[in-house]
Design a protein around this motif. Sequence first.
Motif, PDB file in Angstrom:
ATOM      1  N   MET A   1     -12.887 -14.529  24.791  1.00  0.00           N
ATOM      2  CA  MET A   1     -13.369 -13.170  24.996  1.00  0.00           C
ATOM      3  C   MET A   1     -14.677 -13.386  25.717  1.00  0.00           C
ATOM      4  O   MET A   1     -15.120 -12.500  26.541  1.00  0.00           O
ATOM      5  CB  MET A   1     -13.483 -12.500  23.814  1.00  0.00           C
ATOM      6  N   ALA A   2     -15.499 -14.481  25.103  1.00  0.00           N
ATOM      7  CA  ALA A   2     -17.166 -14.542  25.544  1.00  0.00           C
ATOM      8  C   ALA A   2     -17.120 -14.920  27.038  1.00  0.00           C
ATOM      9  O   ALA A   2     -17.673 -14.262  27.901  1.00  0.00           O
ATOM     10  CB  ALA A   2     -17.757 -15.587  24.750  1.00  0.00           C
TER      11      ALA A   2
ATOM     12  N   MET B   1     -16.086  -7.320  20.124  1.00  0.00           N
ATOM     13  CA  MET B   1     -16.013  -8.023  21.259  1.00  0.00           C
ATOM     14  C   MET B   1     -14.925  -7.261  22.102  1.00  0.00           C
ATOM     15  O   MET B   1     -15.330  -7.537  23.310  1.00  0.00           O
ATOM     16  CB  MET B   1     -15.801  -9.467  20.896  1.00  0.00           C
TER      17      MET B   1
ATOM     18  N   CYS C   1     -18.995  -3.768  24.473  1.00  0.00           N
ATOM     19  CA  CYS C   1     -19.537  -5.019  23.923  1.00  0.00           C
ATOM     20  C   CYS C   1     -20.555  -5.356  25.143  1.00  0.00           C
ATOM     21  O   CYS C   1     -19.876  -5.849  26.417  1.00  0.00           O
ATOM     22  CB  CYS C   1     -18.505  -6.173  23.724  1.00  0.00           C
TER      23      CYS C   1
ATOM     24  N   VAL D   1     -14.491  -9.906  16.053  1.00  0.00           N
ATOM     25  CA  VAL D   1     -13.464  -9.975  17.245  1.00  0.00           C
ATOM     26  C   VAL D   1     -13.506  -8.637  17.874  1.00  0.00           C
ATOM     27  O   VAL D   1     -13.090  -8.161  19.008  1.00  0.00           O
ATOM     28  CB  VAL D   1     -12.266 -10.603  16.548  1.00  0.00           C
TER      29      VAL D   1
ATOM     30  N   LEU E   1     -16.637 -19.225  11.231  1.00  0.00           N
ATOM     31  CA  LEU E   1     -15.423 -20.207  11.459  1.00  0.00           C
ATOM     32  C   LEU E   1     -15.803 -21.374  10.690  1.00  0.00           C
ATOM     33  O   LEU E   1     -14.961 -21.872  10.176  1.00  0.00           O
ATOM     34  CB  LEU E   1     -15.183 -20.397  13.013  1.00  0.00           C
TER      35      LEU E   1
ATOM     36  N   MET F   1      -9.912 -17.460  20.729  1.00  0.00           N
ATOM     37  CA  MET F   1      -9.816 -16.058  21.023  1.00  0.00           C
ATOM     38  C   MET F   1     -11.265 -15.577  21.435  1.00  0.00           C
ATOM     39  O   MET F   1     -11.627 -15.133  22.447  1.00  0.00           O
ATOM     40  CB  MET F   1      -9.388 -15.086  20.026  1.00  0.00           C
ATOM     41  N   ILE F   2     -12.160 -16.094  20.672  1.00  0.00           N
ATOM     42  CA  ILE F   2     -13.622 -15.550  20.734  1.00  0.00           C
ATOM     43  C   ILE F   2     -14.198 -16.400  22.040  1.00  0.00           C
ATOM     44  O   ILE F   2     -14.844 -15.704  22.847  1.00  0.00           O
ATOM     45  CB  ILE F   2     -14.410 -15.878  19.464  1.00  0.00           C
TER      46      ILE F   2
ATOM     47  N   THR G   1     -21.208 -14.419  19.432  1.00  0.00           N
ATOM     48  CA  THR G   1     -20.568 -15.829  19.379  1.00  0.00           C
ATOM     49  C   THR G   1     -21.123 -16.747  18.542  1.00  0.00           C
ATOM     50  O   THR G   1     -20.520 -17.506  17.612  1.00  0.00           O
ATOM     51  CB  THR G   1     -20.451 -16.459  20.683  1.00  0.00           C
TER      52      THR G   1
ATOM     53  N   ILE H   1     -16.311 -11.752  29.207  1.00  0.00           N
ATOM     54  CA  ILE H   1     -17.489 -10.961  29.058  1.00  0.00           C
ATOM     55  C   ILE H   1     -18.492 -11.509  30.029  1.00  0.00           C
ATOM     56  O   ILE H   1     -18.966 -10.806  30.885  1.00  0.00           O
ATOM     57  CB  ILE H   1     -17.920 -10.813  27.841  1.00  0.00           C
ATOM     58  N   ILE H   2     -18.497 -12.595  30.011  1.00  0.00           N
ATOM     59  CA  ILE H   2     -19.602 -13.416  31.280  1.00  0.00           C
ATOM     60  C   ILE H   2     -18.999 -13.369  32.556  1.00  0.00           C
ATOM     61  O   ILE H   2     -20.009 -13.006  33.216  1.00  0.00           O
ATOM     62  CB  ILE H   2     -19.920 -15.006  30.551  1.00  0.00           C
TER      63      ILE H   2
ATOM     64  N   ILE I   1     -23.645  -7.768  27.086  1.00  0.00           N
ATOM     65  CA  ILE I   1     -23.749  -9.322  27.167  1.00  0.00           C
ATOM     66  C   ILE I   1     -24.850  -9.528  26.417  1.00  0.00           C
ATOM     67  O   ILE I   1     -25.028 -10.687  25.995  1.00  0.00           O
ATOM     68  CB  ILE I   1     -24.048  -9.479  28.868  1.00  0.00           C
TER      69      ILE I   1
ATOM     70  N   SER J   1     -19.792 -15.690  14.950  1.00  0.00           N
ATOM     71  CA  SER J   1     -18.453 -16.146  14.485  1.00  0.00           C
ATOM     72  C   SER J   1     -18.267 -17.593  14.450  1.00  0.00           C
ATOM     73  O   SER J   1     -17.628 -17.856  13.846  1.00  0.00           O
ATOM     74  CB  SER J   1     -17.516 -15.466  15.953  1.00  0.00           C
TER      75      SER J   1
ATOM     76  N   LEU K   1     -23.638 -10.538  23.179  1.00  0.00           N
ATOM     77  CA  LEU K   1     -22.714 -11.702  23.165  1.00  0.00           C
ATOM     78  C   LEU K   1     -23.220 -13.027  22.586  1.00  0.00           C
ATOM     79  O   LEU K   1     -22.344 -13.526  21.543  1.00  0.00           O
ATOM     80  CB  LEU K   1     -22.465 -11.947  24.650  1.00  0.00           C
TER      81      LEU K   1
END
Lengths: 69, 431
Positions: free
Chosen positions: B297-298, A25, A30, A22, A46, B293-294, A39, B301-302, A32, A42, A35
């Motif tokens: 954020m993703a 990111m 960070c 996190v 999770l 949150m992830i 993700t 960013i995109i 792309i 993570s 990315l």
Amino acid sequence: MESQDTEKMTYSQAIAELESIVKEMQSENCSIDNLSKYTSRSLELLKICKAKLLTTDEELKKILAELES
Amino acid sequence: MEESAITLLEFNRRVNRLLHDVSVQRCWVVAETSDVMLRNHCYMELVQKNPVTGLTEAKARAIIWASRFAVLRNMFEAATGQAFGNGLKVMVEVSANFHEQFGYSLVITDINPTYTIGDMARQRMEIISRLRREGLIGLNKELDMPAVPQRIAVVSAGTAAGYGDFMDQLHGNASGLKFYTCLFPAVMQGVNTPASIISALNRIYENAELFDCVVIIRGGGATSELNAFDNYDLAANVAQFPLPVIVGIGHDRDTTVLDEVANVRVKTPTAAAEWLVGRAQSALDTLNAVSDMIADMASEIIASARQQLAYYTGTIPLVAENIVTRNKAMLQNYVSAIPLRAHLRIETAGKDLGAWKERVAVAASQCVAREKMRLQALDKQVELLSPERVLRRGYSLTVANGHVVTDAAELAKGDILETRFASGRVVSEVK
């Protein structure tokens, strides 16, 4: 950030790695390119954490049942 | 002497009558209880011990009549949070009594619970200050409770209602959070409580790696017997236990010593379960929040990458056009500059050429002059060396047979010689 063997990960290790992702990111640099790596990792973490909270560890259950009897 | 003798019964009656003196009737006495026995009425021994040696210095049997005991017990236990039993420091209102058959005893008609409360508080304070002095009091509190304590060693009486409440609350949580419990049975009331809990803790200690925390619970029933939890040995064990200990021993009283040393202190077994569920629930909530949150954020960013892309999409053709225009202008510059430059170059070259022409002419004439002089010098030399000039100086030239004679030996008798002078010649013959 090193990725540990997810099978043997403890909850707190998974949370710690999640936090570092996190943070990564959130940082300015960070890209792309990272990315999808971030993700997917993570989501994996999770999943591990949630599984620890919500799925029964039958092996542990058995050990404790034996201990109790 | 003999006529004056009375029966034992009569004597005992006299003793009994003497004991009805006001100085030993309804008198407040402090003592310690022992051998408390409930057999319709409540029987006990009241003792006084030497505070230093611990030896009994005074002792008397005592009784509380059943009807009175029901009232006094309720009042006492409500006030002290402590069951009426052995080893209590009590302040009681007593009357001396001498029964003809059973002898001396005291009849208790009232109890002042404040005295007992004070004594218990004092004992508690003594234990706490000892634990503090020995550096034990904060040890268990300093242990880190895991973020999600799921593996729980439970110390309780297995049959207690409180244990059932705890298990129901824990395993029946609404979010489906998983917990693993293992019961280590212990006696949770009476004098054996501390030792029994300590032995359960020892069993947990042997398997400490299997657990995240220990829960000591006791619930249901009367709020009595808390004295057992104001125990130094138990508190010292809990304080030094390597796993965090949660205590829920079900009472409304301020605190027991056990509460003082525990990592987490709650009022009831149900509250202990709620605490654990709450902790796991907050971990689950955090996970969900991190998950959101992830995702946020993703997509952020995109979105920013897309924005950047859009910027380039708009900018690149413009930039390209600029480059073309700039190059075109540059070309145009060359087109107009080249003839001018060429002209300049030719002009310069022409100038250079003129200069060269001049230099060549100069060089040529210098060369001609130099050669002329050399020729003149040669001419002079030639003139100096010419035979006419030599002849004019008086020399003569002899020629025989078409050759100039330079050696007389070449000549023979009869040869015809021609002698040439600067002017004229003679012919002669060798003799």
